[in-house]
Design a protein around this motif. Structure first.
Motif, PDB file in Angstrom:
ATOM      1  N   LYS A 237       0.834  -1.207   0.000  1.00 14.64           N
ATOM      2  CA  LYS A 237       0.000   0.000   0.000  1.00 14.64           C
ATOM      3  C   LYS A 237       0.868   1.257   0.000  1.00 14.64           C
ATOM      4  N   ALA A 238       1.938   1.263   0.790  1.00  7.72           N
ATOM      5  CA  ALA A 238       2.845   2.418   0.851  1.00  7.72           C
ATOM      6  C   ALA A 238       3.541   2.623  -0.479  1.00  7.72           C
ATOM      7  N   LEU A 239       3.913   1.524  -1.129  1.00  7.42           N
ATOM      8  CA  LEU A 239       4.588   1.622  -2.431  1.00  7.42           C
ATOM      9  C   LEU A 239       3.650   2.204  -3.477  1.00  7.42           C
ATOM     10  N   LYS A 240       2.425   1.692  -3.530  1.00  7.77           N
ATOM     11  CA  LYS A 240       1.467   2.156  -4.536  1.00  7.77           C
ATOM     12  C   LYS A 240       1.100   3.630  -4.328  1.00  7.77           C
ATOM     13  N   ALA A 241       1.106   4.071  -3.067  1.00  3.89           N
ATOM     14  CA  ALA A 241       0.779   5.467  -2.752  1.00  3.89           C
ATOM     15  C   ALA A 241       2.004   6.379  -2.815  1.00  3.89           C
ATOM     16  N   LYS A 242       3.164   5.765  -3.088  1.00  4.13           N
ATOM     17  CA  LYS A 242       4.436   6.510  -3.135  1.00  4.13           C
ATOM     18  C   LYS A 242       4.725   7.233  -1.812  1.00  4.13           C
ATOM     19  N   LYS A 243       4.356   6.579  -0.731  1.00  5.45           N
ATOM     20  CA  LYS A 243       4.683   7.087   0.605  1.00  5.45           C
ATOM     21  C   LYS A 243       6.063   6.535   0.951  1.00  5.45           C
ATOM     22  N   TRP A 244       7.090   7.238   0.469  1.00  2.61           N
ATOM     23  CA  TRP A 244       8.451   6.713   0.512  1.00  2.61           C
ATOM     24  C   TRP A 244       8.955   6.475   1.932  1.00  2.61           C
ATOM     25  N   ALA A 245       8.637   7.366   2.854  1.00  7.90           N
ATOM     26  CA  ALA A 245       9.102   7.195   4.238  1.00  7.90           C
ATOM     27  C   ALA A 245       8.489   5.935   4.857  1.00  7.90           C
ATOM     28  N   GLU A 246       7.205   5.729   4.610  1.00  8.60           N
ATOM     29  CA  GLU A 246       6.527   4.554   5.154  1.00  8.60           C
ATOM     30  C   GLU A 246       7.089   3.274   4.535  1.00  8.60           C
ATOM     31  N   PHE A 247       7.293   3.306   3.222  1.00  8.89           N
ATOM     32  CA  PHE A 247       7.854   2.129   2.546  1.00  8.89           C
ATOM     33  C   PHE A 247       9.246   1.825   3.080  1.00  8.89           C
ATOM     34  N   ALA A 248      10.087   2.855   3.170  1.00  6.73           N
ATOM     35  CA  ALA A 248      11.463   2.667   3.632  1.00  6.73           C
ATOM     36  C   ALA A 248      11.515   2.177   5.069  1.00  6.73           C
ATOM     37  N   LYS A 249      10.633   2.703   5.900  1.00  9.81           N
ATOM     38  CA  LYS A 249      10.599   2.287   7.306  1.00  9.81           C
ATOM     39  C   LYS A 249      10.254   0.803   7.414  1.00  9.81           C
ATOM     40  N   ARG A 250       9.292   0.371   6.613  1.00 11.17           N
ATOM     41  CA  ARG A 250       8.866  -1.030   6.679  1.00 11.17           C
ATOM     42  C   ARG A 250       9.874  -1.966   6.028  1.00 11.17           C
ATOM     43  N   TYR A 251      10.551  -1.500   4.989  1.00  7.77           N
ATOM     44  CA  TYR A 251      11.482  -2.394   4.285  1.00  7.77           C
ATOM     45  C   TYR A 251      12.890  -2.326   4.873  1.00  7.77           C
ATOM     46  N   ASN A 252      13.361  -1.130   5.218  1.00  8.13           N
ATOM     47  CA  ASN A 252      14.739  -0.952   5.674  1.00  8.13           C
ATOM     48  C   ASN A 252      14.895  -0.918   7.187  1.00  8.13           C
ATOM     49  N   GLY A 253      13.774  -0.758   7.892  1.00 10.45           N
ATOM     50  CA  GLY A 253      13.856  -0.710   9.341  1.00 10.45           C
ATOM     51  C   GLY A 253      14.001   0.704   9.866  1.00 10.45           C
ATOM     52  N   PRO A 254      14.118   0.844  11.189  1.00 11.47           N
ATOM     53  CA  PRO A 254      14.128   2.174  11.817  1.00 11.47           C
ATOM     54  C   PRO A 254      15.301   3.071  11.412  1.00 11.47           C
ATOM     55  N   ALA A 255      16.351   2.501  10.850  1.00 13.22           N
ATOM     56  CA  ALA A 255      17.509   3.317  10.455  1.00 13.22           C
ATOM     57  C   ALA A 255      17.324   3.945   9.073  1.00 13.22           C
ATOM     58  N   TYR A 256      16.127   3.772   8.489  1.00 12.16           N
ATOM     59  CA  TYR A 256      15.907   4.256   7.121  1.00 12.16           C
ATOM     60  C   TYR A 256      16.178   5.753   6.974  1.00 12.16           C
ATOM     61  N   ALA A 257      15.765   6.549   7.977  1.00 16.60           N
ATOM     62  CA  ALA A 257      15.903   8.007   7.882  1.00 16.60           C
ATOM     63  C   ALA A 257      17.370   8.418   7.937  1.00 16.60           C
ATOM     64  N   ARG A 258      18.126   7.754   8.803  1.00 18.32           N
ATOM     65  CA  ARG A 258      19.549   8.073   8.925  1.00 18.32           C
ATOM     66  C   ARG A 258      20.278   7.785   7.611  1.00 18.32           C
ATOM     67  N   ASN A 259      19.839   6.740   6.923  1.00 17.99           N
ATOM     68  CA  ASN A 259      20.464   6.371   5.655  1.00 17.99           C
ATOM     69  C   ASN A 259      19.795   7.013   4.439  1.00 17.99           C
ATOM     70  N   LEU A 260      18.796   7.863   4.708  1.00 18.96           N
ATOM     71  CA  LEU A 260      18.116   8.642   3.661  1.00 18.96           C
ATOM     72  C   LEU A 260      17.443   7.786   2.588  1.00 18.96           C
ATOM     73  N   TYR A 261      16.982   6.597   2.964  1.00 19.94           N
ATOM     74  CA  TYR A 261      16.362   5.739   1.964  1.00 19.94           C
ATOM     75  C   TYR A 261      15.114   6.380   1.366  1.00 19.94           C
ATOM     76  N   ASP A 262      14.337   7.063   2.189  1.00 17.89           N
ATOM     77  CA  ASP A 262      13.120   7.690   1.670  1.00 17.89           C
ATOM     78  C   ASP A 262      13.447   8.808   0.688  1.00 17.89           C
ATOM     79  N   VAL A 263      14.483   9.593   0.998  1.00 21.31           N
ATOM     80  CA  VAL A 263      14.910  10.677   0.108  1.00 21.31           C
ATOM     81  C   VAL A 263      15.432  10.103  -1.206  1.00 21.31           C
ATOM     82  N   LYS A 264      16.236   9.048  -1.106  1.00 20.19           N
ATOM     83  CA  LYS A 264      16.795   8.416  -2.311  1.00 20.19           C
ATOM     84  C   LYS A 264      15.696   7.846  -3.193  1.00 20.19           C
ATOM     85  N   LEU A 265      14.686   7.237  -2.564  1.00 24.21           N
ATOM     86  CA  LEU A 265      13.574   6.675  -3.324  1.00 24.21           C
ATOM     87  C   LEU A 265      12.797   7.761  -4.054  1.00 24.21           C
ATOM     88  N   GLU A 266      12.515   8.863  -3.347  1.00 22.59           N
ATOM     89  CA  GLU A 266      11.759   9.954  -3.957  1.00 22.59           C
ATOM     90  C   GLU A 266      12.521  10.574  -5.129  1.00 22.59           C
TER      91      GLU A 266
END
Length: 285
Positions: A237-266
């Protein structure tokens, strides 16, 4: 270890000029000025489609290797990503973005074995798992703790002990002497590093079947990634809605923000969608 060369939009160098010459030899009509602009990116995408690679417009190790005559038969194909976009109910740019950010680059090592990472803390947990009616939980835990004291690099309550590259296969081989099933379940496999213990939950008959397919090619490794997304309704659902932070949090774990996964995805999504190629790209015949 030298990081593989990657050329992308905005780069200016002699390496870009060499890329342009190689693309021209493959049929492009670029001015070899060493400037990776729109025309060069378009030519890269066209070449990638021609040879069946993911048409992301980035000239990385796979594209440069293909231009040099390397075998592409085990590499992830654009057709696989197109099919995945339809299956997941999202646009192709989204699939390009998650492939670019969440993959571990190539799915195989130089010796042809799939990339893996052996997780000693998972091995400890799997050894403690009650699998049948006659198992004694306390005895299993005691055995795991004893092994952790004797071989902390293979069994441990804490993560770590990574050796990297081909040495991870040696760690796995050593762990198999302790317990083959637990060892296979305790490694993450392929470009998307899917843990072996997910195998049956993702629809594989066994972890053995899963591992066999992870050895086959990157398309099978991507299939495991797609199954992982499909198996988690909130992740999909997060992927289809392009909610990158939610997707990254669920896939990469709590360290997603520190590693900027949501920013990289966007950013990756915006680049692929903005090129006009990431909507419903047709696969070259």
């Amino acid at each position: 270890m030298t990081k593989p060369l990657t050329l992308r939009h905005g780069d200016k160098s002699q390496a870009v000029q060499q890329l342009q010459w190689a693309l021209n030899a493959a049929g492009a009509k670029l001015v070899p000025d060493g400037d990776f602009g729109d025309a060069t990116e378009k030519a890269v995408r066209a070449y990638q489609l021609k040879v069946g690679l993911v048409a992301d417009g980035v000239a990385g190790e796979k594209t440069l290797g293909a231009l040099a005559g390397a075998d592409c038969s085990r590499l992830l194909s654009n057709a696989t990503l197109v099919a995945a976009a339809k299956r997941l109910g999202t646009d192709l740019a989204t699939v390009y973005a998650v492939n670019e950010v969440e993959s571990n680059g190539a799915g195989f090592l130089a010796n042809g074995k799939p990339k893996i990472l052996f997780e000693r803390h998972v091995m400890h947990a799997r050894l403690c798992l009650v699998r049948s009616e006659g198992d004694d939980s306390a005895a299993l835990i005691a055995r795991a703790d004893k092994l952790a004291a004797e071989q902390p690099n293979l069994v441990n309550r804490a993560p770590g002990g990574y050796a990297g590259g081909t040495a991870e296969h040696q760690r796995l081989a050593n762990a198999r002497y302790i317990d083959t099933l637990a060892a296979n379940e305790s490694a993450s496999w392929g470009a998307f590093q899917i843990m072996g213990y997910h195998a049956e939950r993702l629809g594989y008959d066994s972890v053995d079947e899963f591992i066999t397919l992870m050895h086959q090619d990157e398309n099978q490794q991507f299939e495991a990634f797609v199954r992982y997304i499909e198996a988690d309704a909130a992740l999909l659902k997060a992927l289809k809605a392009k909610k990158w932070a939610e997707f990254a949090k669920r896939y990469n774990g709590p360290a997603y923000a520190r590693n900027l996964y949501d920013v990289k995805l966007e950013r990756a999504y915006e680049r692929h969608a903005g090129c006009g190629c990431g909507g419903q790209m047709k696969v070259a015949a």
